[in-house]
Design a protein around this motif. Structure first.
Motif, PDB file in Angstrom:
ATOM      1  N   ILE A 251       0.838  -1.209   0.000  1.00 50.26           N
ATOM      2  CA  ILE A 251       0.000   0.000   0.000  1.00 50.26           C
ATOM      3  C   ILE A 251       0.873   1.259   0.000  1.00 50.26           C
ATOM      4  N   ASP A 252       1.866   1.274   0.869  1.00 52.75           N
ATOM      5  CA  ASP A 252       2.724   2.455   0.953  1.00 52.75           C
ATOM      6  C   ASP A 252       3.491   2.676  -0.340  1.00 52.75           C
ATOM      7  N   HIS A 253       3.939   1.577  -0.955  1.00 50.21           N
ATOM      8  CA  HIS A 253       4.679   1.705  -2.213  1.00 50.21           C
ATOM      9  C   HIS A 253       3.762   2.215  -3.320  1.00 50.21           C
TER      10      HIS A 253
ATOM     11  N   ARG B 269       8.682   2.072   7.860  1.00 50.29           N
ATOM     12  CA  ARG B 269       8.753   1.232   9.055  1.00 50.29           C
ATOM     13  C   ARG B 269       7.561   0.279   9.020  1.00 50.29           C
ATOM     14  N   ILE B 270       7.777  -0.870   8.453  1.00 43.05           N
ATOM     15  CA  ILE B 270       6.666  -1.793   8.248  1.00 43.05           C
ATOM     16  C   ILE B 270       6.215  -2.423   9.558  1.00 43.05           C
ATOM     17  N   ARG B 271       7.137  -2.782  10.430  1.00 41.68           N
ATOM     18  CA  ARG B 271       6.803  -3.544  11.633  1.00 41.68           C
ATOM     19  C   ARG B 271       6.820  -2.722  12.915  1.00 41.68           C
ATOM     20  N   ALA B 272       7.350  -1.532  12.929  1.00 38.19           N
ATOM     21  CA  ALA B 272       7.444  -0.786  14.182  1.00 38.19           C
ATOM     22  C   ALA B 272       7.359   0.714  13.922  1.00 38.19           C
ATOM     23  N   ALA B 273       6.393   1.147  13.109  1.00 36.42           N
ATOM     24  CA  ALA B 273       6.296   2.566  12.781  1.00 36.42           C
ATOM     25  C   ALA B 273       5.951   3.399  14.006  1.00 36.42           C
TER      26      ALA B 273
ATOM     27  N   VAL C  19      -4.335  15.179   9.712  1.00 39.49           N
ATOM     28  CA  VAL C  19      -3.498  16.385   9.616  1.00 39.49           C
ATOM     29  C   VAL C  19      -2.222  16.201  10.432  1.00 39.49           C
ATOM     30  N   LEU C  20      -2.359  15.693  11.647  1.00 38.71           N
ATOM     31  CA  LEU C  20      -1.190  15.470  12.495  1.00 38.71           C
ATOM     32  C   LEU C  20      -0.260  14.423  11.891  1.00 38.71           C
ATOM     33  N   PHE C  21      -0.864  13.385  11.288  1.00 45.51           N
ATOM     34  CA  PHE C  21      -0.040  12.329  10.710  1.00 45.51           C
ATOM     35  C   PHE C  21       0.817  12.871   9.574  1.00 45.51           C
ATOM     36  N   PHE C  22       0.210  13.658   8.702  1.00 48.79           N
ATOM     37  CA  PHE C  22       0.980  14.183   7.581  1.00 48.79           C
ATOM     38  C   PHE C  22       1.921  15.307   8.019  1.00 48.79           C
ATOM     39  N   GLY C  23       1.728  15.757   9.274  1.00 50.11           N
ATOM     40  CA  GLY C  23       2.669  16.736   9.790  1.00 50.11           C
ATOM     41  C   GLY C  23       3.943  16.124  10.328  1.00 50.11           C
ATOM     42  N   VAL C  24       3.950  14.794  10.441  1.00 50.16           N
ATOM     43  CA  VAL C  24       5.162  14.106  10.897  1.00 50.16           C
ATOM     44  C   VAL C  24       6.242  14.237   9.828  1.00 50.16           C
ATOM     45  N   HIS C  25       7.455  14.485  10.274  1.00 48.05           N
ATOM     46  CA  HIS C  25       8.572  14.617   9.326  1.00 48.05           C
ATOM     47  C   HIS C  25       8.742  13.322   8.563  1.00 48.05           C
TER      48      HIS C  25
ATOM     49  N   VAL D   3       3.491   6.987  -0.045  1.00 48.47           N
ATOM     50  CA  VAL D   3       3.413   7.716   1.224  1.00 48.47           C
ATOM     51  C   VAL D   3       3.939   6.786   2.306  1.00 48.47           C
ATOM     52  N   PRO D   4       5.107   7.050   2.867  1.00 48.85           N
ATOM     53  CA  PRO D   4       5.665   6.152   3.890  1.00 48.85           C
ATOM     54  C   PRO D   4       4.710   6.004   5.073  1.00 48.85           C
ATOM     55  N   ASN D   5       4.460   4.765   5.441  1.00 53.04           N
ATOM     56  CA  ASN D   5       3.665   4.426   6.633  1.00 53.04           C
ATOM     57  C   ASN D   5       2.224   4.936   6.578  1.00 53.04           C
ATOM     58  N   PHE D   6       1.705   5.161   5.363  1.00 53.53           N
ATOM     59  CA  PHE D   6       0.307   5.554   5.269  1.00 53.53           C
ATOM     60  C   PHE D   6      -0.611   4.454   5.818  1.00 53.53           C
ATOM     61  N   SER D   7      -0.166   3.194   5.745  1.00 57.63           N
ATOM     62  CA  SER D   7      -0.957   2.082   6.267  1.00 57.63           C
ATOM     63  C   SER D   7      -1.181   2.219   7.764  1.00 57.63           C
ATOM     64  N   LEU D   8      -0.257   2.911   8.454  1.00 56.29           N
ATOM     65  CA  LEU D   8      -0.436   3.121   9.888  1.00 56.29           C
ATOM     66  C   LEU D   8      -1.696   3.950  10.146  1.00 56.29           C
ATOM     67  N   LEU D   9      -1.865   5.044   9.401  1.00 54.23           N
ATOM     68  CA  LEU D   9      -3.058   5.869   9.539  1.00 54.23           C
ATOM     69  C   LEU D   9      -4.309   5.081   9.166  1.00 54.23           C
ATOM     70  N   LEU D  10      -4.222   4.293   8.113  1.00 54.91           N
ATOM     71  CA  LEU D  10      -5.369   3.522   7.651  1.00 54.91           C
ATOM     72  C   LEU D  10      -5.803   2.486   8.687  1.00 54.91           C
ATOM     73  N   SER D  11      -4.844   1.746   9.238  1.00 53.59           N
ATOM     74  CA  SER D  11      -5.186   0.696  10.204  1.00 53.59           C
ATOM     75  C   SER D  11      -5.689   1.284  11.518  1.00 53.59           C
ATOM     76  N   GLN D  12      -5.058   2.351  12.002  1.00 50.50           N
ATOM     77  CA  GLN D  12      -5.483   2.934  13.269  1.00 50.50           C
ATOM     78  C   GLN D  12      -6.826   3.639  13.128  1.00 50.50           C
ATOM     79  N   SER D  13      -7.115   4.187  11.970  1.00 45.41           N
ATOM     80  CA  SER D  13      -8.451   4.742  11.740  1.00 45.41           C
ATOM     81  C   SER D  13      -9.501   3.648  11.775  1.00 45.41           C
ATOM     82  N   GLY D  14      -9.163   2.482  11.234  1.00 50.72           N
ATOM     83  CA  GLY D  14     -10.081   1.347  11.284  1.00 50.72           C
ATOM     84  C   GLY D  14     -10.349   0.882  12.702  1.00 50.72           C
TER      85      GLY D  14
END
Length: 452
Positions: A59-61, A132-136, A121-127, A65-76
């Protein structure tokens, strides 16, 4: 560990979704709780599918967007906690009041969208950083923007799982010993593990601010999250699946009883084929040991035929023995019943032998031995050819009163069909496996009436 636990949790969620959807549409397609529970399973399946490392990376590839899956999974996860609360309301209230109570929960779920927007908004504000697939979460916990994002996330998840526990446990107590109660308790335990997950993630957040490496306890995250999710899936499925499990267990028990009654039933049908309802089987035809259709009917028929045969054996039992029930409502599972079964089986064998002798003598005296009777005798002789010759002599003697203790209240009689089947089964198995009768001096009170 993520590579194993997360796919398993996702598979459990998607399987539960398919089962509940197919079953629910067939039973009541207009039930709103059906679509809430299916939405909950779908969100859970999405969370753990996205969290699977290979899917995460793909998904990220694709989105670049690096670690976009983190936002997707935590939103779920946040959306799931909202739908699960609505589901519990439907479970524990009638449909009209369920809708009234769930409306506010649904509004809360809609309010989650605003929070999700802030989190985005906060997520995309991260530098931006490396993938980080396993420990973002642990890797970015030191970033101020992500720390605030994670705080919003943990707060909403914690409120959701605490509310799940608060709703489940009281209603689980009210539901008594039922599959609904078991499901509510399992969901409460799973939500409790979700709270543990929140504590671990809070420790990640605090540790990163204090300069402590949170990677050292990161391995606990997939364990608590996946096991908790699995328990919630089980909890949400048990009310629908539980009765089917009970029915399957009952079917298996009856199938086993039907099979284990065969030796005693076979002895009856070979000696007195007239009591067998199916004439073909009475003439020596092969009876199925395993049945798929009309199991209850066939089990009842087998028990009745055994009872009819045992009633005919009454005059051929040892005359000094009072033949009364050795079973009780526990179906002969007690120590008394287990001790009695071998002796009862030996007495039945001796009675069958005497019955067969007198039957042949009576028919021969009348000169009415037909070809069917002669065939029956040949089969009976083959079947009984291994009987020890000493059995008849051993059982023709009067025995002393048995040492098997009787239960208080006099003779124990069978109270229900299940117990009666269990007792006959123990006798049948002893009949098939006991090579020699118990020694003299063991008189057992048994019920030869075959009553149910």
């Amino acid at each position: 560990m993520n590579d194993v636990l997360y796919p398993l949790a996702a598979a459990a969620a998607w399987t539960a979704l398919l089962y509940r959807l197919v079953r629910g549409v067939r039973r009541d397609a207009r039930d709103p709780a059906l679509y809430v529970v299916c939405g909950a399973f779908g969100l859970m399946g999405l969370v753990f599918t996205v969290s699977t490392p290979r899917v995460w990376g793909a998904i990220d590839h694709t989105l670049n967007v690096p670690n976009f899956s983190l936002l997707l999974s935590q939103s779920g996860v946040i959306a799931f906690s909202g739908t699960i609360q609505c589901l519990i309301i439907f479970w524990t209230h009638d449909r009209r009041h369920g809708w009234r109570r769930a409306r506010w929960r649904l509004l809360a779920v809609l309010a989650v969208l605003a929070v999700l927007a802030v989190m985005a908004v906060l997520f995309f504000g991260v530098h931006p950083g490396p993938e980080r697939i396993r420990a973002a979460a642990a890797a970015y916990a030191g970033d101020p923007a992500y720390a605030l994002y994670l705080a919003f996330y943990l707060l909403m998840v914690a409120v959701g799982v605490i509310d799940i526990v608060r709703l489940c446990l009281p209603h689980a107590r009210d539901a008594g010993r039922s599959w609904l109660s078991r499901g509510l308790r399992a969901a409460a335990i799973g939500a409790g593990l979700g709270l543990v997950y929140c504590v671990i993630r809070a420790a990640t957040l605090v540790g990163a601010q204090l300069g402590v490496d949170p990677q050292s306890w990161e391995f606990l995250v997939p364990i608590t999250s996946s096991v908790g999710a699995f328990l919630i899936v089980v909890g949400l499925t048990l009310p629908a699946l539980g009765p089917r499990l009970s029915a399957a267990r009952t079917w298996a028990q009856r199938q086993r009883s039907y099979r284990e009654l065969y030796p005693l039933w076979d002895a009856v049908r070979r000696t007195m084929p007239e009591v067998v309802m199916d004439a073909r089987l009475g003439r020596g035809g092969r009876a199925p040991r395993f049945v798929l259709r009309r199991l209850d009917e066939r089990l009842h028929r087998r028990v009745i035929e055994i009872g009819d045969g045992l009633r005919q054996l009454r005059p051929y039992l040892d005359p000094g023995i009072d033949v009364v029930a050795a079973s009780s409502t526990d179906g002969g599972d007690s120590a008394d019943g287990q001790q009695a079964a071998p002796a009862v089986a030996a007495q039945i064998r001796a009675a069958l032998y005497r019955f067969e002798q007198e039957r042949r003598a009576r028919i021969d005296a009348q000169g009415t031995a037909t070809a069917t009777e002669l065939t029956r005798r040949q089969r009976w002789d083959t079947w009984a050819g291994t009987w020890p010759a000493a059995w008849e002599a051993a059982h023709s003697q009067r025995r002393q009163h048995n040492a098997v203790a009787r239960k208080p209240g006099g003779r124990a009689r069978q109270q229900d069909f299940v117990g009666h089947v269990a007792w006959l089964t123990s006798v049948s198995q002893a009949f098939a496996t006991c090579p020699t009768p118990p020694g003299a001096g063991a008189t057992i009170d048994i019920d030869m009436t075959g009553r149910m």
